[in-house]
Design an enzyme around this catalytic site. Structure first.
Site, short mmCIF file in Angstrom:
data_model
loop_
_atom_site.label_atom_id
_atom_site.label_comp_id
_atom_site.label_asym_id
_atom_site.label_seq_id
_atom_site.Cartn_x
_atom_site.Cartn_y
_atom_site.Cartn_z
N HIS A 72 0.81 -1.27 -0.03
CA HIS A 72 0.05 -0.08 -0.12
C HIS A 72 0.68 1.16 -0.11
O HIS A 72 1.74 1.44 0.82
CB HIS A 72 -0.82 0.02 1.01
N TYR A 201 -9.10 4.51 8.15
CA TYR A 201 -9.24 4.75 9.71
C TYR A 201 -10.12 5.83 9.87
O TYR A 201 -10.11 7.02 9.27
CB TYR A 201 -7.79 5.26 10.46
N PRO A 292 -3.24 -1.10 19.09
CA PRO A 292 -2.87 -1.40 17.51
C PRO A 292 -3.15 -0.21 16.81
O PRO A 292 -2.99 -0.53 15.39
CB PRO A 292 -3.69 -2.56 17.50
#
Ligand code: RFL
Ligand code: PHB
Length: 390
Positions: A72, A201, A292
């Site tokens: 990515h 996100y 995380p």
């Protein structure tokens, strides 16, 4: 049993250390409390930094990673339904991340270790480490109810957060730092084609959501939930509805499918400021945990191992102890940086207070700054793909 380096734990840290030592002709024995099947199917991380992939290339364990992993070159950040992209290529001089499941990493590393003759003893639980303040430490372990001893020159505690190695350090030799966040992640794996080409996100007034991927057919997604929540409260239908709301932005359509893994993970930061005593050295989750949100845990474990392997090799090949002495200090620079970045990402994206609170306005201001400032976007990009030189 006698060896040069006794390694406790066959996670990413222990397995990479064994390969690096084996390559240098140093003998080691690895103890793992779980079965091979169990560690090869334990679902966890997915984001590998460039540095981690570089090391796997160097160790010649990355063939499958290159075939099946997804490279990515950017990431999407959503805030209240608005989406921006952070282009790594442009901001970091061509560095990128690779998405490849931790259980696949572990399978590749175990196979390479076995092919190269490293001894891994599965279902062998280390119970006690003794004499590590001398030059002849011992690890006591149990297998099938019987006690055995590994006598070695060094002990590498790569046994994760719940292991015994950190607890063996004398309490006076380190300070501990701990932060428990007031939220957890519900993580799923689903047979659903990814609805995005790069990770998303998302901050939403109902809570954080993350869309990650595993392959062209499998998606990995996460939802912010309360700490006391359980998977029983989350039917598949409810999960997809919630993901669809929290991830929504212009033109976005969520693909759904069969969910075949569902688990809740608490979010915490944990640190000790000294990772060694005598001949006992800790690496990875045994010494530090990050939430995380920055995708850093496995990558930090591998970064520790680079320092530790090079220190042990320098000891055997050049009779030098300098790197062993500096091991904690060398690791801690990167770990604190990653703690800060993971904390930043966590506070940027998780819902902490009412939608019109002071906290919310700070989060929005941070998002708008990333949107408008190339300098801020660059800071995020270089931390996210992993800093090169610390
Ligand atoms: P591990 O993987 O926990 O391995 C430790 C091993 O030690 C064994 N063990 C023992 N063996 C013998 N005797 C004993 N007494 C023992 N006690 C324990 C255990 O069975 C185990 O096999 O630690 P290591 O090697 O330090 O690796 C750390 C990583 O696993 C961890 O940091 C990551 O999974 C964190 N993480 C992520 N990291 C990333 O870099 N990128 C990510 O995208 C990412 N996403 C994540 C994550 C962790 C998550 N969860 C579930 C905690 C996403 C999630 C949801
Ligand atoms: C994952 O793919 O599991 C993953 C990706 C990014 C993160 C955390 C987990 O920040």
């Amino acid at each position: 049993m006698k060896t040069q380096v006794g390694i406790i734990g066959a996670g990413p840290a222990g397995l990479s250390l064994a390969l690096l030592l084996q390559r240098a002709g140093i003998d080691c024995i690895m103890l793992e409390s779980r079965s091979r099947e169990y560690v090869e199917s334990r679902v966890r991380a997915g984001l590998l930094e460039q540095n981690t992939v570089d090391l796997f290339n160097e160790l010649q364990v990355a063939d499958r990673l290159h075939k099946e992993g997804l490279q990515h070159h950017g990431v999407y950040f959503n805030f209240d339904g608005e989406s921006i992209r952070i282009p790594f290529d442009e901001l970091t001089g061509g560095r990128c991340i690779t998405i490849y499941g931790q259980q696949e990493v572990v399978k590749d590393l175990i196979k390479a270790n076995s092919d190269r003759g490293v001894k891994i003893i599965f279902e062998a639980t280390a119970a006690k480490i003794e004499d590590f303040e001398t030059t002849a430490p011992k690890i006591y372990f149990k297998q099938n109810g019987e006690e055995h001893i590994v006598e070695c020159d060094f002990v590498a505690g790569c046994d994760g957060y719940h292991g015994i190695a950190r607890k063996a350090l004398p309490a006076k030799c380190y300070n501990e730092f701990k932060k428990e966040y007031p939220f957890s992640w519900l993580g799923i794996l689903a047979n659903a084609a990814p609805s995005t080409d790069e990770l998303i996100y998302a901050f939403h007034e109902r809570g954080f959501a993350l869309h990650s991927l595993r392959s062209e057919k499998v998606s990995r997604l996460y939802l912010q939930v309360d700490n006391d929540d359980t998977t029983d409260n989350w039917s598949d239908k409810k999960i997809w509805e919630e993901l669809s709301i929290r991830l929504s932005s212009k033109g976005f359509m969520l693909h759904t499918g069969e969910i075949f893994e569902k688990a809740i993970t608490p979010m915490r930061s944990f640190m000790i400021d000294n990772m060694q005593y005598g001949r006992l050295f800790l690496a990875g989750d045994a010494a530090h945990i990050v939430p995380p949100t920055g995708g850093k845990g496995l990558n930090l474990a591998v970064a520790d191992i680079k320092w530790l392997s090079s220190a042990i090799i320098d000891f055997y090949n050049n009779n030098k102890e300098e790197k062993l002495k500096n091991y904690s200090a060398d690791c801690l620079r990167r770990i604190w940086r990653a703690q800060d970045f993971s904390n930043f990402m966590t506070y940027l994206f998780h819902k902490q207070a009412a939608h019109d609170s002071f906290e919310y306005h700070l989060q929005k201001a941070r998002f708008e700054y990333i949107q408008s400032s190339k300098a801020q976007a660059t800071t995020i990009a270089e931390n996210y793909v992993g800093l090169k030189d610390i």
